[in-house]
Design a protein around this motif. Structure first.
Motif, short mmCIF file in Angstrom:
data_model
loop_
_atom_site.label_atom_id
_atom_site.label_comp_id
_atom_site.label_asym_id
_atom_site.label_seq_id
_atom_site.Cartn_x
_atom_site.Cartn_y
_atom_site.Cartn_z
N SER A 1 -10.00 0.97 -3.89
CA SER A 1 -10.22 0.44 -4.91
C SER A 1 -8.78 0.97 -5.90
O SER A 1 -8.33 1.83 -5.95
CB SER A 1 -11.17 1.37 -5.92
N TRP A 2 -8.18 -0.41 -6.40
CA TRP A 2 -7.03 -0.03 -7.15
C TRP A 2 -7.30 0.61 -8.20
O TRP A 2 -6.68 1.22 -8.69
CB TRP A 2 -6.63 -1.44 -7.29
N THR A 3 -8.39 0.41 -8.73
CA THR A 3 -8.71 1.18 -10.07
C THR A 3 -8.87 2.67 -9.73
O THR A 3 -8.18 3.45 -10.66
CB THR A 3 -10.20 0.78 -10.61
N PHE A 4 -9.34 3.05 -8.75
CA PHE A 4 -9.02 4.65 -8.47
C PHE A 4 -7.66 5.05 -8.26
O PHE A 4 -7.14 6.18 -8.79
CB PHE A 4 -10.04 5.05 -7.21
N ILE A 5 -6.86 4.07 -7.66
CA ILE A 5 -5.53 4.57 -7.60
C ILE A 5 -4.93 4.67 -8.92
O ILE A 5 -3.99 5.56 -9.13
CB ILE A 5 -4.57 3.53 -6.63
N GLY A 6 -5.13 3.75 -9.63
CA GLY A 6 -4.57 3.66 -11.22
C GLY A 6 -5.13 5.02 -12.05
O GLY A 6 -4.23 5.81 -12.88
N ILE A 7 -6.51 5.42 -11.70
CA ILE A 7 -6.88 6.63 -12.27
C ILE A 7 -6.19 7.88 -11.50
O ILE A 7 -5.77 8.72 -12.50
CB ILE A 7 -8.50 6.72 -11.87
N GLY A 8 -5.78 7.62 -10.63
CA GLY A 8 -4.99 8.96 -9.79
C GLY A 8 -3.62 8.96 -10.58
O GLY A 8 -3.22 10.28 -10.85
N TRP A 9 -3.16 7.95 -10.82
CA TRP A 9 -1.63 8.00 -11.54
C TRP A 9 -1.86 8.43 -13.01
O TRP A 9 -1.15 9.20 -13.40
CB TRP A 9 -0.87 6.81 -11.37
N HIS B 1 -1.49 -4.22 3.36
CA HIS B 1 -1.11 -2.58 3.86
C HIS B 1 -0.82 -1.94 2.24
O HIS B 1 -0.86 -0.67 2.35
CB HIS B 1 0.34 -2.47 4.52
N ARG B 2 -0.62 -2.69 1.15
CA ARG B 2 -0.24 -2.36 0.05
C ARG B 2 -1.15 -1.30 -0.73
O ARG B 2 -0.72 -0.10 -1.17
CB ARG B 2 0.03 -3.42 -1.12
N GLN B 3 -2.28 -1.40 -0.61
CA GLN B 3 -3.41 -0.61 -0.98
C GLN B 3 -3.51 0.62 -0.44
O GLN B 3 -3.52 1.66 -1.08
CB GLN B 3 -4.69 -1.14 -1.43
N ARG B 4 -3.51 0.83 0.72
CA ARG B 4 -3.49 2.01 1.63
C ARG B 4 -2.39 2.60 1.29
O ARG B 4 -2.49 3.93 1.19
CB ARG B 4 -3.75 1.69 3.03
N PHE B 5 -1.11 2.03 1.20
CA PHE B 5 0.25 2.81 0.99
C PHE B 5 0.19 3.52 -0.20
O PHE B 5 0.54 4.87 -0.42
CB PHE B 5 1.39 1.79 1.01
N ASN B 6 -0.44 3.03 -1.44
CA ASN B 6 -0.61 3.48 -2.80
C ASN B 6 -1.52 4.65 -2.57
O ASN B 6 -1.42 5.35 -3.50
CB ASN B 6 -0.72 2.23 -3.76
N ALA B 7 -2.61 4.30 -1.97
CA ALA B 7 -3.87 5.58 -2.08
C ALA B 7 -2.97 6.53 -1.50
O ALA B 7 -3.27 7.87 -2.05
CB ALA B 7 -4.82 5.08 -1.24
N VAL B 8 -2.16 6.41 -0.37
CA VAL B 8 -1.58 7.78 0.32
C VAL B 8 -0.60 8.22 -0.73
O VAL B 8 -0.31 9.58 -0.83
CB VAL B 8 -0.84 7.24 1.62
N MET B 9 0.14 7.36 -1.48
CA MET B 9 1.40 7.80 -2.48
C MET B 9 0.34 8.96 -3.79
O MET B 9 1.20 9.74 -3.81
CB MET B 9 1.92 6.73 -3.09
N VAL B 10 -0.51 8.18 -4.09
CA VAL B 10 -1.24 8.83 -5.01
C VAL B 10 -1.81 10.23 -4.46
O VAL B 10 -1.63 11.23 -5.40
CB VAL B 10 -2.09 7.95 -6.03
N GLY B 11 -2.25 10.36 -3.48
CA GLY B 11 -2.62 11.66 -2.83
C GLY B 11 -1.64 12.55 -2.84
O GLY B 11 -1.74 13.64 -2.86
N PHE C 1 -8.63 8.90 -1.70
CA PHE C 1 -9.68 8.39 -0.91
C PHE C 1 -10.51 7.33 -1.20
O PHE C 1 -10.66 6.23 -0.56
CB PHE C 1 -10.61 9.69 -0.30
N ARG C 2 -10.96 7.37 -2.43
CA ARG C 2 -11.68 6.28 -3.13
C ARG C 2 -10.67 5.13 -3.37
O ARG C 2 -10.98 3.98 -3.46
CB ARG C 2 -12.28 6.59 -4.45
N GLY C 3 -9.60 5.37 -3.60
CA GLY C 3 -8.26 4.42 -3.71
C GLY C 3 -7.95 3.72 -2.52
O GLY C 3 -7.55 2.55 -2.46
#
Length: 137
Positions: A68-76, A25-35, A63-65
């Motif tokens: 992809s953890w990389t996209f989450i990092g890019i978002g931050w 669940h961690r990746q999806r949660f973080n994608a929502v947080m960066v969104g 969405f890409r996150g």
């Protein structure tokens, strides 16, 4: 000094708490947080229509996150840049806290670094070398 140390500690706290979320669940949660972070400045509207454009970009990155953890990092990191712009413009993320965007700009890269490493649980080191659950030590 506290203006720099506190946001770093907040970023580390975010990482520690997220490490408690099950990996599936961690990746999806973080994608929502960066969104959500992409919409953080919408109510202030300091940059006019650019606020909407940034929100749209970060929504796509989030969405890409999902995959992809990389996209989450890019978002931050994108949010870090947005924090800097708002800080320099004098329009902080929290109107009652003048340096809140400055602090956010320090906190976000801490989270991004963790995301670029794959968002792994920092508690996993405790399990290294330990027998699997249910197996006598």
């Amino acid at each position: 000094m506290i203006e720099i140390l506190a946001p770093i500690l907040v970023g580390l706290g975010y990482v520690l708490l997220n490490s408690l979320i099950p990996e599936r669940h961690r990746q999806r949660f973080n994608a929502v947080m960066v969104g959500g972070a992409g919409a953080a400045y919408l109510s202030g509207g300091a940059l006019g229509p650019w606020e909407l454009a940034f929100c749209a970009v970060l929504t796509y990155v989030a969405f890409r996150g999902l995959d992809s953890w990389t996209f989450i990092g890019i978002g931050w990191l994108l949010h870090t840049g947005w924090d800097v712009v708002h800080h320099l413009k004098g329009q902080p993320i929290l109107p009652f806290a003048h340096d809140s965007s400055f602090g956010c700009a320090i906190c976000d890269p801490v989270i991004a670094i963790w995301c670029f490493t794959g968002g792994r649980s920092v508690w996993a080191w405790r399990r290294v070398g330990a027998p699997p659950p249910g197996v006598p030590g």
